[in-house]
Design a protein around this motif. Structure first.
Motif, short mmCIF file in Angstrom:
data_model
loop_
_atom_site.label_atom_id
_atom_site.label_comp_id
_atom_site.label_asym_id
_atom_site.label_seq_id
_atom_site.Cartn_x
_atom_site.Cartn_y
_atom_site.Cartn_z
N ALA A 37 0.83 -1.20 0.00
CA ALA A 37 0.00 0.00 0.00
C ALA A 37 0.87 1.25 0.00
O ALA A 37 0.54 2.26 -0.64
N ALA A 38 1.99 1.19 0.72
CA ALA A 38 2.88 2.34 0.82
C ALA A 38 3.53 2.68 -0.50
O ALA A 38 3.95 3.82 -0.72
N THR A 39 3.63 1.70 -1.40
CA THR A 39 4.29 1.93 -2.68
C THR A 39 3.33 1.84 -3.87
O THR A 39 3.76 1.85 -5.02
N SER A 40 2.03 1.74 -3.59
CA SER A 40 1.06 1.55 -4.66
C SER A 40 0.45 2.84 -5.18
O SER A 40 -0.28 2.84 -6.17
N SER A 43 -1.98 7.07 -0.25
CA SER A 43 -1.35 7.78 0.85
C SER A 43 -1.44 6.93 2.11
O SER A 43 -2.25 5.99 2.18
N MET A 44 -0.62 7.23 3.10
CA MET A 44 -0.67 6.46 4.34
C MET A 44 -2.04 6.59 4.99
O MET A 44 -2.59 5.61 5.51
N ALA A 45 -2.61 7.79 4.93
CA ALA A 45 -3.93 8.01 5.53
C ALA A 45 -4.98 7.14 4.84
O ALA A 45 -5.82 6.51 5.50
N ALA A 46 -4.94 7.08 3.51
CA ALA A 46 -5.91 6.29 2.76
C ALA A 46 -5.75 4.81 3.08
O ALA A 46 -6.74 4.08 3.23
N ALA A 47 -4.51 4.34 3.19
CA ALA A 47 -4.26 2.93 3.49
C ALA A 47 -4.74 2.58 4.89
O ALA A 47 -5.30 1.49 5.12
N ILE A 48 -4.55 3.48 5.85
CA ILE A 48 -5.00 3.25 7.22
C ILE A 48 -6.51 3.23 7.28
O ILE A 48 -7.11 2.37 7.95
N VAL A 49 -7.15 4.16 6.59
CA VAL A 49 -8.61 4.22 6.57
C VAL A 49 -9.18 2.96 5.92
O VAL A 49 -10.18 2.39 6.40
N SER A 59 -9.46 -8.75 0.36
CA SER A 59 -9.94 -7.66 -0.50
C SER A 59 -8.97 -6.48 -0.49
O SER A 59 -8.72 -5.86 -1.53
N GLN A 60 -8.43 -6.15 0.66
CA GLN A 60 -7.47 -5.06 0.74
C GLN A 60 -6.22 -5.38 -0.08
O GLN A 60 -5.69 -4.54 -0.81
#
Length: 240
Positions: A37-40, A43-49, A59-60
Motif C-alpha cells: 500500500a505504501a508503494t502503490s 497515501s498512508m492516511a488512505a491505506a490506514i482508513v 480484499s485489501q
C-alpha cells in the motif's frame, strides 16, 4: 466490561483465547499489505482508513495490487465485491444464533466478522450448552482479530520502503494456508467438497487472467458446482 466472574467476560476472554492461534496467519499478510500500500500510490492516511473501515484482508490485498496496476475502478469494486460475497454465507449461518440480538449488537458483529472469527465462533454457537452470552465470545474473537490486523498493517505501512520487493518474499503464503486450515473442518459433504475442489482447480487454471479476474471466475465456478452437486445429492444421484 463485566466483572471477572461474569459469564459475559468469560465468553469474551474465551473468544480471544481461541482466536490466538489464527492471529499469526495475519502477521505476514498485514505486513505485506502495508508495504505494498505504501508503494502503490495510496497515501498512508488512505491505506490506514481502508484497513480500519474495510477490514477485509484478501480484499485489501487485491485492491492495493489493482490500484498499483492502475486498474479501472469498476474492476476493483467488482473484484473485491465478489471476494467478499462469502460473508453473506457466513452471516446466513450465524443468523439463527444472533437473530434475537438488538441492532446495536448485530451491526458491529457483522462489521467485525472475518473468516477466522467465523471459523471459531460457529463451533462455539453449535455447542449444546445453556450459555446465553455466546455473542460475547464472537465479540472477543472479533476484537482480537481487528486489533491484530490493524497493528500489522500499520507496521507494514511504517516500514514501507524498508521492505524491498515484499511480494517476492513469499510470506503471503501464510494466508492461503490459514484459509485451507479453516476450510478443511467444514468439508463434511460431497457438495462442499465439489465446491472447494472446483474453485481451487479454477483458480489455478485462471491464474493468468488480467486484473485478478480469475478470483471472480473461480468463485462462480465453485458456487455453481456446489449447488449442482447439492441438487444431485437431493435427487439421490450422489451421496451427501
Amino acid at each position: 466490561m463485566p466483572r471477572p466472574s461474569d459469564p459475559r467476560r468469560q465468553e469474551f476472554v474465551a473468544g480471544m483465547r481461541d482466536t490466538f492461534p489464527l492471529l499469526l496467519g495475519a502477521l505476514p499478510f498485514g505486513l505485506i499489505y502495508g508495504a505494498i500500500a505504501a508503494t502503490s500510490g495510496l497515501s498512508m492516511a488512505a491505506a490506514i482508513v481502508m484497513s480500519a473501515l474495510v477490514f477485509a484482508g484478501s480484499s485489501q490485498f487485491i485492491a492495493v495490487g489493482l490500484v498499483a496496476a492502475q486498474t479501472p475502478v469498476a474492476i476493483i469494486v467488482l473484484t473485491t465485491l465478489i471476494v467478499n460475497l462469502r460473508h453473506m454465507l457466513y452471516s446466513a449461518t450465524l443468523l439463527p444464533y444472533l437473530r434475537d440480538l438488538p441492532q446495536k449488537w448485530r451491526i458491529p458483529l457483522a462489521f467485525w466478522l472475518t473468516d477466522e472469527t467465523f471459523a471459531v465462533t460457529v463451533h462455539r454457537f453449535q455447542k449444546d450448552d445453556a450459555s446465553a452470552f455466546k455473542h460475547w465470545y464472537q465479540l472477543g474473537s472479533s476484537i482480537a482479530m481487528y486489533l491484530n490486523w490493524q497493528f500489522w498493517c500499520f507496521l507494514g505501512l511504517v516500514l514501507g520502503n524498508r521492505i524491498p520487493d515484499a511480494q517476492s518474499w513469499g510470506l503471503d503464503v501464510a494466508m492461503p494456508v490459514t484459509f485451507i486450515g479453516m476450510i478443511i473442518p467444514f468439508v463434511k459433504t460431497i457438495p462442499v467438497a465439489v465446491c472447494v475442489l472446483t474453485a481451487g482447480a479454477a483458480s489455478l487454471l485462471t491464474l493468468s487472467l488480467p486484473y485478478k479476474l480469475g478470483i471472480v471466475v473461480s468463485a462462480f465456478a465453485g458456487i455453481t458446482s456446489g449447488l449442482l452437486a447439492q441438487r444431485l445429492a437431493r435427487t439421490g444421484r450422489i451421496r451427501k
